[in-house]
Write a protein that holds these residues in place. Sequence first.
Motif, short mmCIF file in Angstrom:
data_model
loop_
_atom_site.label_atom_id
_atom_site.label_comp_id
_atom_site.label_asym_id
_atom_site.label_seq_id
_atom_site.Cartn_x
_atom_site.Cartn_y
_atom_site.Cartn_z
N LEU A 10 5.59 2.41 -17.82
CA LEU A 10 5.84 3.59 -17.41
C LEU A 10 6.44 4.46 -18.32
N GLU A 11 5.79 5.79 -18.42
CA GLU A 11 6.59 6.49 -19.25
C GLU A 11 7.78 7.08 -18.95
N GLY A 12 7.97 7.44 -17.66
CA GLY A 12 9.32 7.80 -16.95
C GLY A 12 9.39 7.49 -15.67
N PRO A 13 10.42 7.72 -15.01
CA PRO A 13 10.67 7.05 -13.75
C PRO A 13 9.72 7.96 -12.63
N VAL A 14 9.24 7.06 -11.70
CA VAL A 14 8.41 7.32 -10.68
C VAL A 14 9.31 7.56 -9.10
N SER A 15 9.05 8.59 -8.61
CA SER A 15 9.66 8.53 -7.11
C SER A 15 8.27 8.01 -6.24
N ALA A 16 8.55 6.89 -5.34
CA ALA A 16 7.54 6.77 -4.49
C ALA A 16 8.13 6.42 -3.04
N THR A 17 7.38 6.91 -2.41
CA THR A 17 7.69 6.58 -0.81
C THR A 17 6.52 5.96 0.04
N LEU A 18 7.22 4.61 0.77
CA LEU A 18 6.12 3.93 1.05
C LEU A 18 6.22 3.76 2.66
N GLN A 19 5.27 4.23 3.45
CA GLN A 19 5.49 4.21 4.83
C GLN A 19 4.37 3.63 5.54
N GLY A 20 4.72 2.84 6.73
CA GLY A 20 3.89 2.08 7.27
C GLY A 20 4.67 1.03 8.22
N GLY A 21 3.88 0.09 8.67
CA GLY A 21 4.37 -1.14 9.44
C GLY A 21 5.42 -1.99 8.48
N CYS A 22 6.48 -2.38 9.13
CA CYS A 22 7.64 -3.08 8.50
C CYS A 22 7.26 -4.15 7.42
N LEU A 23 6.56 -5.15 7.82
CA LEU A 23 5.86 -6.22 7.16
C LEU A 23 5.18 -5.67 6.01
N ALA A 24 4.28 -4.73 6.12
CA ALA A 24 3.11 -4.25 5.29
C ALA A 24 4.10 -3.74 4.08
N VAL A 25 4.97 -2.75 4.40
CA VAL A 25 5.74 -1.97 3.50
C VAL A 25 6.71 -2.83 2.61
N ASP A 26 7.27 -4.25 3.21
CA ASP A 26 7.97 -5.03 2.50
C ASP A 26 6.94 -5.66 1.53
N LEU A 27 5.74 -6.15 1.90
CA LEU A 27 5.04 -6.77 0.95
C LEU A 27 4.64 -5.82 -0.25
N LEU A 28 4.42 -4.62 -0.03
CA LEU A 28 3.95 -3.51 -1.08
C LEU A 28 5.18 -3.42 -1.96
N ARG A 29 6.47 -3.29 -1.48
CA ARG A 29 7.68 -3.45 -2.30
C ARG A 29 7.82 -4.62 -3.00
N GLU A 30 7.54 -5.57 -2.57
CA GLU A 30 7.66 -6.91 -3.25
C GLU A 30 6.73 -6.89 -4.67
N ALA A 31 5.29 -6.26 -4.30
CA ALA A 31 4.33 -6.36 -5.22
C ALA A 31 4.94 -5.36 -6.28
N LEU A 32 5.40 -4.34 -5.92
CA LEU A 32 6.03 -3.25 -6.98
C LEU A 32 7.14 -3.51 -7.69
N ASN A 33 7.90 -4.55 -7.04
CA ASN A 33 9.13 -5.25 -7.78
C ASN A 33 8.69 -6.48 -8.86
N GLY A 34 7.39 -6.92 -8.73
CA GLY A 34 6.81 -7.69 -9.85
C GLY A 34 6.56 -6.93 -10.93
N ALA A 35 6.31 -5.69 -10.90
CA ALA A 35 5.92 -4.97 -12.19
C ALA A 35 6.74 -3.88 -12.67
N PHE A 36 7.76 -3.49 -11.63
CA PHE A 36 8.47 -2.12 -12.26
C PHE A 36 10.02 -2.59 -11.79
#
Length: 113
Positions: free
Chosen positions: A63-89
């Motif tokens: 990433l060139e700079g910081p990114v603000s991200a908002t995740l909104q949805g079902g609890c499990l689905a949001v947790d899965l997406l956050r886990e994927a983002l945590n692997g890359a950023f």
Amino acid sequence: MVTVSLTGTSREDAASVFDVLRTAFPTDRSLDVPEDPPGSRPAVWTAEIAPADDRIPTGPAPLEGPVSATLQGGCLAVDLLREALNGAFAVQERGTASGDQEKEVDLRLGDKR
């Protein structure tokens, strides 16, 4: 289904975040490249991602700079997406709001070193 909104970032960084999510959770949707908004208004890029338990692990993405991200949805689905983002950023949680069956999480994504 999770709605992902990105703000405070360049077109290239938005594309990088969406590329990571599309790699982790394959989709039949086309790989749309975010476009800069006309004029001088701040950009907000959004996508809907359908996460699955059998995600494909991803490595660090630049990433060139910081990114603000908002995740909104079902609890499990949001947790899965956050886990994927945590692997890359580098992921820093800035706030959460929960309802009966939905959750919203505000994150700051950075380069993972």
